[in-house]
Design a protein around this motif. Structure first.
Motif, PDB file in Angstrom:
ATOM      1  N   TRP A  67       0.824  -1.197   0.000  1.00 57.60           N
ATOM      2  CA  TRP A  67       0.000   0.000   0.000  1.00 57.60           C
ATOM      3  C   TRP A  67       0.868   1.261   0.000  1.00 57.60           C
ATOM      4  O   TRP A  67       0.547   2.246  -0.639  1.00 57.60           O
ATOM      5  N   SER A  68       1.992   1.208   0.717  1.00 52.47           N
ATOM      6  CA  SER A  68       2.957   2.308   0.786  1.00 52.47           C
ATOM      7  C   SER A  68       4.258   1.750   1.356  1.00 52.47           C
ATOM      8  O   SER A  68       4.244   0.711   2.004  1.00 52.47           O
ATOM      9  N   TYR A  69       5.368   2.444   1.128  1.00 52.51           N
ATOM     10  CA  TYR A  69       6.646   1.908   1.600  1.00 52.51           C
ATOM     11  C   TYR A  69       7.708   3.006   1.703  1.00 52.51           C
ATOM     12  O   TYR A  69       7.564   4.095   1.161  1.00 52.51           O
ATOM     13  N   THR A  70       8.782   2.645   2.396  1.00 48.41           N
ATOM     14  CA  THR A  70       9.990   3.460   2.464  1.00 48.41           C
ATOM     15  C   THR A  70      11.148   2.522   2.781  1.00 48.41           C
ATOM     16  O   THR A  70      10.947   1.349   3.075  1.00 48.41           O
ATOM     17  N   GLY A  92       6.924  -1.193   5.116  1.00 50.77           N
ATOM     18  CA  GLY A  92       5.763  -0.858   4.307  1.00 50.77           C
ATOM     19  C   GLY A  92       4.460  -1.093   5.026  1.00 50.77           C
ATOM     20  O   GLY A  92       4.404  -1.722   6.083  1.00 50.77           O
ATOM     21  N   TYR A  93       3.419  -0.564   4.421  1.00 50.41           N
ATOM     22  CA  TYR A  93       2.053  -0.867   4.819  1.00 50.41           C
ATOM     23  C   TYR A  93       1.539  -1.886   3.818  1.00 50.41           C
ATOM     24  O   TYR A  93       1.607  -1.657   2.608  1.00 50.41           O
ATOM     25  N   ASP A  95      -1.652  -4.088   2.532  1.00 53.37           N
ATOM     26  CA  ASP A  95      -3.112  -4.176   2.514  1.00 53.37           C
ATOM     27  C   ASP A  95      -3.515  -5.646   2.472  1.00 53.37           C
ATOM     28  O   ASP A  95      -3.247  -6.343   1.492  1.00 53.37           O
ATOM     29  N   GLU A 102       1.406  -2.573   9.208  1.00 46.17           N
ATOM     30  CA  GLU A 102       2.756  -2.028   9.060  1.00 46.17           C
ATOM     31  C   GLU A 102       3.737  -3.172   9.282  1.00 46.17           C
ATOM     32  O   GLU A 102       3.590  -3.941  10.236  1.00 46.17           O
ATOM     33  N   THR A 114       6.987  -1.335  -5.644  1.00 49.11           N
ATOM     34  CA  THR A 114       5.961  -0.512  -6.277  1.00 49.11           C
ATOM     35  C   THR A 114       4.646  -0.678  -5.525  1.00 49.11           C
ATOM     36  O   THR A 114       4.365  -1.766  -5.007  1.00 49.11           O
ATOM     37  N   ILE A 115       3.877   0.388  -5.470  1.00 54.15           N
ATOM     38  CA  ILE A 115       2.551   0.308  -4.869  1.00 54.15           C
ATOM     39  C   ILE A 115       1.755  -0.760  -5.631  1.00 54.15           C
ATOM     40  O   ILE A 115       1.788  -0.814  -6.854  1.00 54.15           O
TER      41      ILE A 115
END
Length: 148
Positions: A67-70, A92-93, A95, A102, A114-115
């Motif tokens: 869903w999101s990352y760093t 990352g998050y 889904d 998390e 990638t998302i």
């Protein structure tokens, strides 16, 4: 997992309450509110959405999407800092449908993430106990990768 079991297997979960069982390939344990259907991870005793005082244990899906990352490029603060040299890691998050979790990621290269990337649950070594026992935590890896 008991200390005796850890001595036999050479590993233990960082926190058994995060998992449905103490097995190495155990899925994550969540909770679902019977009143409003809110799902939480980690499992909670009451609902953060409606304030309900009962939650039912649920087994979370082993697969989800990013869903999101760093990428964590600096060493964490104490008590999470170790004496070993720091290596950047992905966070990352993920889904999982009814809940977004998390998590650590097994990939630390931002260009490889990638998302929407399909991911699956795995475990990684968080640290070693003083006796050398691996303390494992959950993480997610790309679903196309061979199981660890």
């Amino acid at each position: 997992m008991t200390t005796q079991a850890a001595a036999t297997t050479g590993w233990r979960h960082i926190d058994d309450t995060l998992f449905v069982t103490t097995d190495a390939d155990a899925p994550l344990r969540g909770a679902k509110c019977p009143a409003c259907s809110t799902v939480t991870f980690p499992a909670q005793d009451s609902c953060p959405r409606c304030g309900g005082s009962t939650m039912a244990e649920v087994t979370l899906p082993r697969q989800g999407t990013l869903w999101s990352y760093t990428v964590q490029s600096f060493a964490p603060k104490s008590p999470f800092r170790t004496t070993e040299p720091f290596t950047p890691f992905g966070v990352g998050y993920v889904d999982l449908g009814d809940v977004i979790v998390e998590s650590r990621l097994t990939v630390a290269d931002a260009d490889a993430l990638t998302i929407g990337l399909p991911l699956r649950l795995t475990t990684i070594v968080n640290h070693l106990d003083a006796d050398g026992t691996e303390v494992r935590t959950f993480a997610f890896e790309p679903a196309g990768k061979a199981a660890s």
